[in-house]
Each structure stands twice: as C-alpha cells, then as structure tokens.
Design an enzyme around this catalytic site. Structure first.
Site, mmCIF file in Angstrom:
data_model
loop_
_atom_site.group_PDB
_atom_site.id
_atom_site.type_symbol
_atom_site.label_atom_id
_atom_site.label_comp_id
_atom_site.label_asym_id
_atom_site.label_seq_id
_atom_site.Cartn_x
_atom_site.Cartn_y
_atom_site.Cartn_z
ATOM 1 C CG HIS A 22 -1.876 -1.146 1.241
ATOM 2 N ND1 HIS A 22 -3.026 -1.148 0.484
ATOM 3 C CD2 HIS A 22 -1.843 -2.333 1.888
ATOM 4 C CE1 HIS A 22 -3.673 -2.284 0.673
ATOM 5 N NE2 HIS A 22 -2.972 -3.026 1.519
ATOM 6 C CB CYS A 34 -3.241 3.835 -3.588
ATOM 7 S SG CYS A 34 -4.236 2.338 -3.675
#
Length: 116
Positions: A22, A34
C-alpha cells in the site's frame, strides 16, 4: 510502499509482474499514488485483454494490496507484440509515478527493458 516486480524472459519480454503493498500516501480513499498505480495497472490489463484478445492469468487479493499477472507461455507473434507494447507502456507510466513519489512506490524491473 507499493512494490512492483517485473519479470522478463531472456529476450527482454515481460513474462509476469507483481504489485503488492500500500502506498500510504494519504487517507484511504484519498491516496493519489494508490489510485494512480491501480488505474495504470488495471487499465493496462483491460487494454491487453481488449486489444490483444487474450485472457491473462490474474490474481488479486480481495482486500487489495496484491496483484499478479502471468502471460500465457505461447502467443502468436503479432499478439505477443501487442501485449508487450501495452505492458511496456504500463511500466513507463508506473516509473513516471515513481519519479515523483518514490517514497511510496518502487519498481524493480528484472531484466531492464527491451532493446529497440
């Protein structure tokens, strides 16, 4: 951090790639790194399937944070060319994100890229 690993054959053709982790560059739902990496990777896979007309072996985690794509072992030469161009475009786009946000995304391109 998002880590992208690109695996190539002896000719420099992309065989598979894995994207995991992430970015943590912002709150959930507002993480631009992201969102950008996801849009580039999923858009590229959709383009490969739509333009080259092949089904890819794709695995992803239901909760996100993991994507793996393996190309079929045998492809017609013209199809292989299309797939490689689309995936090379994906790598360039991800490297562009990495150039600005390297603390949140890292590209490991094993085999480095095709000769022109």
């Amino acid at each position: 951090m998002i880590k992208v690993n690109v695996h190539r054959d002896h000719r420099g053709n992309i065989e598979s790639f894995t994207m995991e982790g992430h970015a943590d560059s912002g709150p959930h739902g507002f993480d631009l790194v992201c969102a950008g990496a996801s849009a580039v990777s999923f858009g590229s896979l959709n383009a490969v399937q739509a333009i080259a007309g092949i089904e890819l072996d794709v695995w992803q985690a239901p909760e996100g944070g993991y994507l793996r794509c393996q190309l079929p072992m045998t492809l017609h030469l013209e199809t292989q060319r299309k797939v490689q161009i689309l995936l090379e475009g994906m790598i360039v786009s991800l490297q562009t994100i990495e150039a600005s946000y390297g603390e949140h995304i890292q590209i490991n391109d094993q085999g480095g890229g095709k000769d022109a």
